[in-house]
Design a protein around this motif. Structure first.
Motif, PDB file in Angstrom:
ATOM      1  N   TYR A 264       0.874  -1.173   0.000  1.00 46.45           N
ATOM      2  CA  TYR A 264       0.000   0.000   0.000  1.00 46.45           C
ATOM      3  C   TYR A 264       0.910   1.221   0.000  1.00 46.45           C
ATOM      4  O   TYR A 264       1.741   1.380   0.898  1.00 46.45           O
ATOM      5  N   ILE A 265       0.767   2.068  -1.010  1.00 57.06           N
ATOM      6  CA  ILE A 265       1.636   3.230  -1.136  1.00 57.06           C
ATOM      7  C   ILE A 265       0.792   4.498  -1.196  1.00 57.06           C
ATOM      8  O   ILE A 265      -0.333   4.489  -1.691  1.00 57.06           O
ATOM      9  N   HIS A 266       1.345   5.584  -0.673  1.00 62.03           N
ATOM     10  CA  HIS A 266       0.607   6.845  -0.621  1.00 62.03           C
ATOM     11  C   HIS A 266       0.587   7.496  -1.995  1.00 62.03           C
ATOM     12  O   HIS A 266       1.594   7.535  -2.708  1.00 62.03           O
ATOM     13  N   VAL A 267      -0.570   8.009  -2.372  1.00 60.11           N
ATOM     14  CA  VAL A 267      -0.755   8.559  -3.709  1.00 60.11           C
ATOM     15  C   VAL A 267       0.180   9.733  -3.978  1.00 60.11           C
ATOM     16  O   VAL A 267       0.622   9.936  -5.118  1.00 60.11           O
ATOM     17  N   ALA A 268       0.507  10.521  -2.957  1.00 61.13           N
ATOM     18  CA  ALA A 268       1.416  11.654  -3.166  1.00 61.13           C
ATOM     19  C   ALA A 268       2.833  11.171  -3.467  1.00 61.13           C
ATOM     20  O   ALA A 268       3.551  11.791  -4.276  1.00 61.13           O
ATOM     21  N   ASP A 269       3.254  10.074  -2.842  1.00 61.97           N
ATOM     22  CA  ASP A 269       4.568   9.496  -3.143  1.00 61.97           C
ATOM     23  C   ASP A 269       4.593   8.976  -4.571  1.00 61.97           C
ATOM     24  O   ASP A 269       5.582   9.149  -5.304  1.00 61.97           O
ATOM     25  N   LEU A 270       3.517   8.323  -4.968  1.00 60.95           N
ATOM     26  CA  LEU A 270       3.393   7.825  -6.335  1.00 60.95           C
ATOM     27  C   LEU A 270       3.465   8.970  -7.347  1.00 60.95           C
ATOM     28  O   LEU A 270       4.186   8.894  -8.354  1.00 60.95           O
ATOM     29  N   ALA A 271       2.746  10.056  -7.084  1.00 60.81           N
ATOM     30  CA  ALA A 271       2.733  11.198  -7.990  1.00 60.81           C
ATOM     31  C   ALA A 271       4.126  11.791  -8.139  1.00 60.81           C
ATOM     32  O   ALA A 271       4.559  12.150  -9.242  1.00 60.81           O
ATOM     33  N   GLU A 272       4.840  11.890  -7.029  1.00 64.07           N
ATOM     34  CA  GLU A 272       6.193  12.448  -7.061  1.00 64.07           C
ATOM     35  C   GLU A 272       7.108  11.614  -7.947  1.00 64.07           C
ATOM     36  O   GLU A 272       7.933  12.156  -8.703  1.00 64.07           O
ATOM     37  N   ALA A 273       6.966  10.292  -7.910  1.00 68.52           N
ATOM     38  CA  ALA A 273       7.793   9.420  -8.751  1.00 68.52           C
ATOM     39  C   ALA A 273       7.518   9.662 -10.228  1.00 68.52           C
ATOM     40  O   ALA A 273       8.442   9.607 -11.058  1.00 68.52           O
TER      41      ALA A 273
END
Length: 324
Positions: free
Chosen positions: A219-228
């Motif tokens: 489970y990963i945070h959407v903001a971390d995903l967006a930053e990638a």
């Protein structure tokens, strides 16, 4: 110059747009609003309503907004439903990606970040999934994402397209109270809606060979995903070396039981989850390594489980009743 975000009015897409804007990179959104929401975008957002199956619309957007690259998030994303709607899934995800690539070639847009999925792996028989883990998708959705990766690779060989694909599992949380996950198929929304309706959330199976007997997932945070996604785009812009695929994984995972306990703590609603039978085909554990992405995309888990749950709960409770 700007980056075009397909599906940019969706839960993940709207966070990607905000992440680009935070870095001072202009964006334009193409979204048919079949699952996205115009309210997820800021008032000054450059927005084109339409489908990626409309090649002329895409070419016009590339030209009008001086697009230099694409983040491709648009698609039909429901793996379970895709089994019942395979043709629709392939039309949206395969034909749509093909149309997008054709429009890019026609207008000389030569870089793309593709939002792929860990569904390409199916049910892996390894403790930790890496980018080289064999691909065995088990749904039309997973198959369509793998085909999308193939399309990018083939187009790169033919035209020099610069590309990378980001594979990930379960995206949760919120980076802003204005954007929440409205999906009727994802765990967090299902749990929240049950609690808000006065129902008891359900766990499918508690007898797996895991520490608490429930399934373990990334489970990963959407903001971390967006930053990638933004860092990947920046590497493409700079002409820096980049891998064709990256897993955005946690490396250790979280159990469904842990999520339920975190939800009870964050919401202040005490409950004992209803235990239902296992769902057929659910593996005990699927967790991916994020080492390669950490090396190249500044990928890391910046949010704890409590922060993931709390941000998602705040965004859901902030949603207007007529927008849920």
């Amino acid at each position: 110059m700007s980056w075009l975000v397909t599906g940019g009015a969706g839960y993940i897409g709207a966070h990607v747009v905000r992440a680009f804007q935070a870095k001072g990179i202009d964006t334009v959104v193409v979204d048919d609003l079949s699952s996205g929401r115009r309210s997820f975008l800021t008032d000054d957002e450059r927005f084109v309503q339409g489908s990626i199956l409309d090649g002329r619309l895409l070419e016009d957007a590339f030209e009008k907004f001086h697009v230099q690259g694409v983040v491709h998030l648009a698609g039909f994303k429901y793996a379970g439903v895709s089994v019942k709607r395979p043709l629709h899934t392939y039309q949206q995800n395969v034909a749509g990606t093909s149309m997008l690539l054709a429009a890019m070639e026609a207008k000389g847009v030569d870089r793309i970040v593709f939002s792929s999925s860990a569904a390409v792996y199916g049910t892996p028989d390894v403790d930790l999934v890496t980018e080289t883990t064999p691909k065995h998708p088990e749904s039309p959705y997973g198959e369509s994402k793998l085909i999308g990766e193939w399309l990018l690779a083939d187009q790169a060989r033919a035209t020099g397209l610069r590309h990378t694909s980001l594979r990930y599992f379960n995206v949760v949380g919120s980076g802003t109270p204005e954007v929440f996950d409205p999906s009727p198929h994802n765990l967090f929304p299902l749990v929240f809606e049950a609690l808000l309706d006065g129902r008891t959330p359900r766990i499918n199976g508690d007898d797996y060979p895991t520490p608490d007997g429930t399934c373990v997932r990334d489970y990963i945070h959407v903001a971390d995903l967006a930053e990638a996604h933004v860092v990947a785009a920046q590497r493409l812009d700079a002409g820096e070396p980049i891998e064709p695929v990256y897993n955005l994984g946690s490396g250790d995972g979280v159990s469904v039981g842990e999520i339920m306990r975190a939800v009870a703590e964050v919401t202040g609603i005490a409950f004992d989850p209803e235990i239902a039978p296992r769902r057929e085909g659910d593996p005990a554990r699927i967790v991916a390594s994020g080492e390669l992405a950490a090396r190249d995309l500044d990928w890391r888990m910046r949010h704890s489980l409590t922060e993931m749950v709390a941000s998602a709960w705040e965004a859901r409770r902030s949603a207007p009743v007529d927008n849920v």
